[in-house]
Scaffold this motif. Structure first.
Motif, PDB file in Angstrom:
ATOM      1  N   PHE A   1       0.909  -1.337   0.051  1.00 18.97           N
ATOM      2  CA  PHE A   1       0.175   0.005   0.124  1.00 18.97           C
ATOM      3  C   PHE A   1       0.804   1.344   0.165  1.00 18.97           C
ATOM      4  N   ASN A   2       2.023   1.201   0.535  1.00 20.38           N
ATOM      5  CA  ASN A   2       2.974   2.483   0.556  1.00 20.38           C
ATOM      6  C   ASN A   2       3.516   2.554  -0.871  1.00 20.38           C
ATOM      7  N   LEU A   3       3.040   1.912  -1.807  1.00 21.15           N
ATOM      8  CA  LEU A   3       3.460   2.184  -3.241  1.00 21.15           C
ATOM      9  C   LEU A   3       2.530   2.740  -4.121  1.00 21.15           C
ATOM     10  N   VAL A   4       1.125   2.723  -3.609  1.00 21.29           N
ATOM     11  CA  VAL A   4       0.006   2.891  -4.383  1.00 21.29           C
ATOM     12  C   VAL A   4      -0.163   4.431  -4.378  1.00 21.29           C
ATOM     13  N   LYS A   5      -0.230   4.968  -5.735  1.00 19.39           N
ATOM     14  CA  LYS A   5      -0.857   6.201  -6.031  1.00 19.39           C
ATOM     15  C   LYS A   5      -1.770   6.593  -5.326  1.00 19.39           C
ATOM     16  N   GLY A   6      -1.639   7.798  -4.376  1.00 21.93           N
ATOM     17  CA  GLY A   6      -3.137   8.120  -3.703  1.00 21.93           C
ATOM     18  C   GLY A   6      -3.089   7.874  -2.525  1.00 21.93           C
ATOM     19  N   VAL A   7      -2.047   6.907  -1.928  1.00 20.61           N
ATOM     20  CA  VAL A   7      -2.098   6.311  -0.498  1.00 20.61           C
ATOM     21  C   VAL A   7      -1.121   7.420   0.124  1.00 20.61           C
ATOM     22  N   ILE A   8      -1.629   8.067   1.142  1.00 20.23           N
ATOM     23  CA  ILE A   8      -0.741   8.963   1.900  1.00 20.23           C
ATOM     24  C   ILE A   8       0.147   8.147   2.780  1.00 20.23           C
ATOM     25  N   SER A   9      -0.502   7.397   3.414  1.00 19.94           N
ATOM     26  CA  SER A   9       0.533   6.535   4.505  1.00 19.94           C
ATOM     27  C   SER A   9      -0.168   5.079   4.562  1.00 19.94           C
ATOM     28  N   ALA A  10       0.518   4.140   5.104  1.00 18.79           N
ATOM     29  CA  ALA A  10       0.009   2.589   5.578  1.00 18.79           C
ATOM     30  C   ALA A  10       0.709   2.461   6.752  1.00 18.79           C
ATOM     31  N   THR A  11      -0.080   2.369   7.872  1.00 16.43           N
ATOM     32  CA  THR A  11       0.826   2.206   9.085  1.00 16.43           C
ATOM     33  C   THR A  11       0.107   0.781   9.622  1.00 16.43           C
ATOM     34  N   SER A  12       1.445  -0.299   9.834  1.00 14.88           N
ATOM     35  CA  SER A  12       1.165  -1.536  10.586  1.00 14.88           C
ATOM     36  C   SER A  12       0.777  -1.347  11.971  1.00 14.88           C
ATOM     37  N   GLY A  13      -0.204  -2.204  12.424  1.00 18.98           N
ATOM     38  CA  GLY A  13      -0.549  -1.948  13.567  1.00 18.98           C
ATOM     39  C   GLY A  13      -1.782  -3.221  13.895  1.00 18.98           C
ATOM     40  N   TYR A  14      -2.436  -3.071  15.119  1.00 18.87           N
ATOM     41  CA  TYR A  14      -3.475  -3.997  15.719  1.00 18.87           C
ATOM     42  C   TYR A  14      -4.689  -3.440  15.682  1.00 18.87           C
ATOM     43  N   CYS A  15      -5.772  -4.181  15.344  1.00 21.09           N
ATOM     44  CA  CYS A  15      -6.953  -3.951  15.534  1.00 21.09           C
ATOM     45  C   CYS A  15      -8.079  -5.193  15.873  1.00 21.09           C
ATOM     46  N   GLY A  16      -9.055  -4.790  16.486  1.00 16.83           N
ATOM     47  CA  GLY A  16     -10.048  -5.832  16.700  1.00 16.83           C
ATOM     48  C   GLY A  16      -9.994  -6.724  17.925  1.00 16.83           C
ATOM     49  N   GLY A  17      -9.257  -6.293  18.734  1.00 18.73           N
ATOM     50  CA  GLY A  17      -9.163  -6.918  19.967  1.00 18.73           C
ATOM     51  C   GLY A  17      -9.820  -6.193  21.228  1.00 18.73           C
TER      52      GLY A  17
ATOM     53  N   LEU B   1      -3.649   0.115   8.747  1.00 19.00           N
ATOM     54  CA  LEU B   1      -4.407   1.548   8.691  1.00 19.00           C
ATOM     55  C   LEU B   1      -3.900   2.220   7.362  1.00 19.00           C
ATOM     56  N   VAL B   2      -4.831   2.599   6.399  1.00 20.17           N
ATOM     57  CA  VAL B   2      -4.441   3.013   5.026  1.00 20.17           C
ATOM     58  C   VAL B   2      -5.018   4.244   4.937  1.00 20.17           C
ATOM     59  N   GLU B   3      -4.379   5.257   5.048  1.00 21.24           N
ATOM     60  CA  GLU B   3      -4.928   6.799   4.719  1.00 21.24           C
ATOM     61  C   GLU B   3      -4.544   7.150   3.075  1.00 21.24           C
ATOM     62  N   PHE B   4      -5.620   7.533   2.585  1.00 21.91           N
ATOM     63  CA  PHE B   4      -5.551   7.572   0.990  1.00 21.91           C
ATOM     64  C   PHE B   4      -6.619   8.989   0.401  1.00 21.91           C
ATOM     65  N   ASP B   5      -6.014   9.472  -0.610  1.00 21.49           N
ATOM     66  CA  ASP B   5      -6.820  10.561  -1.149  1.00 21.49           C
ATOM     67  C   ASP B   5      -7.807   9.850  -2.063  1.00 21.49           C
ATOM     68  N   ASP B   6      -9.162  10.085  -1.736  1.00 22.47           N
ATOM     69  CA  ASP B   6     -10.071   9.261  -2.561  1.00 22.47           C
ATOM     70  C   ASP B   6     -10.422   9.964  -3.833  1.00 22.47           C
ATOM     71  N   GLU B   7      -9.645  11.160  -4.190  1.00 23.40           N
ATOM     72  CA  GLU B   7      -9.774  11.827  -5.558  1.00 23.40           C
ATOM     73  C   GLU B   7      -8.823  11.016  -6.120  1.00 23.40           C
ATOM     74  N   VAL B   8      -7.808  10.281  -5.838  1.00 21.61           N
ATOM     75  CA  VAL B   8      -6.879   9.450  -6.553  1.00 21.61           C
ATOM     76  C   VAL B   8      -7.154   8.034  -6.651  1.00 21.61           C
ATOM     77  N   ILE B   9      -7.631   7.450  -5.681  1.00 19.93           N
ATOM     78  CA  ILE B   9      -7.881   6.120  -5.643  1.00 19.93           C
ATOM     79  C   ILE B   9      -8.929   5.788  -4.732  1.00 19.93           C
ATOM     80  N   SER B  10      -9.943   4.906  -5.140  1.00 19.94           N
ATOM     81  CA  SER B  10     -11.164   5.013  -4.218  1.00 19.94           C
ATOM     82  C   SER B  10     -10.951   3.668  -3.423  1.00 19.94           C
TER      83      SER B  10
END
Length: 177
Positions: A20-36, A58-67
């Protein structure tokens, strides 16, 4: 720019975070933990399997570039959503496939894409990816962030992540920045 957030669990977080950190429109991708169910999470706790957290990104992205749907398409490509509580040799609930939605629209889009993939019989078995409301996300320890890029010669990176990244780069070259 309209900043959006997706939280996705697909087994080992190193694999999907690096893609995800390579994808156009992705601002950041952060490894972590969720759902516990624990009030906090760290690698040792999550690996114990006692917290119910999943390794997630957690992927933060610009939805004008990638949906959001394109983000989900990449997510489904990067792992096997038919494996219950595992990805390859990584076994346990912490490696489950899950989409932690942040809005009713995200939930609907995730369920719609799963239905489409099921109808198209893209995978050999049924998709068991959980679609659940987002819970608190806890960023992983610093040494997990960008792990693949920092440790390309490490065995797991060479034998598990590198082949996935090559297939990802081939299929999604049009989305790579």
């Amino acid at each position: 720019m309209t900043k959006q957030t997706a939280i996705l669990a697909a087994g080992c977080f190193w694999c999907i975070e690096s893609a995800f950190n390579l994808v156009k429109g992705v601002i950041s991708a952060t490894s972590g933990y969720c759902g516990g169910d624990a009030a906090d999470a760290n690698y040792k706790m999550v690996c114990s399997g006692l917290t119910e957290h999943a390794e997630a990104v957690l992927v933060e992205f610009d939805d004008e570039v990638i949906s959001y749907t394109e983000i989900l398409e990449i997510f489904f490509f990067l792992h096997d959503p038919t494996q219950l509580n595992r990805q390859g040799n990584d076994i346990g609930r912490q490696y489950r496939s899950a989409i932690f939605y942040l809005s009713e629209l995200q939930k609907q889009q995730a369920e719609s894409l799963i239905m489409q993939l099921t109808q198209q019989a893209i995978f050999a078995g049924p998709i068991i990816t959980q679609v659940v409301e987002a819970m608190p996300f806890y960023p992983a320890e610093d040494y997990h962030q960008g792990y693949y890029n920092e440790n390309p010669n490490q065995g797991y990176c060479q034998f598990i992540i590198a082949p996935k990244m090559a297939k990802f780069a081939d299929k999604f070259s049009h989305l790579i920045a």
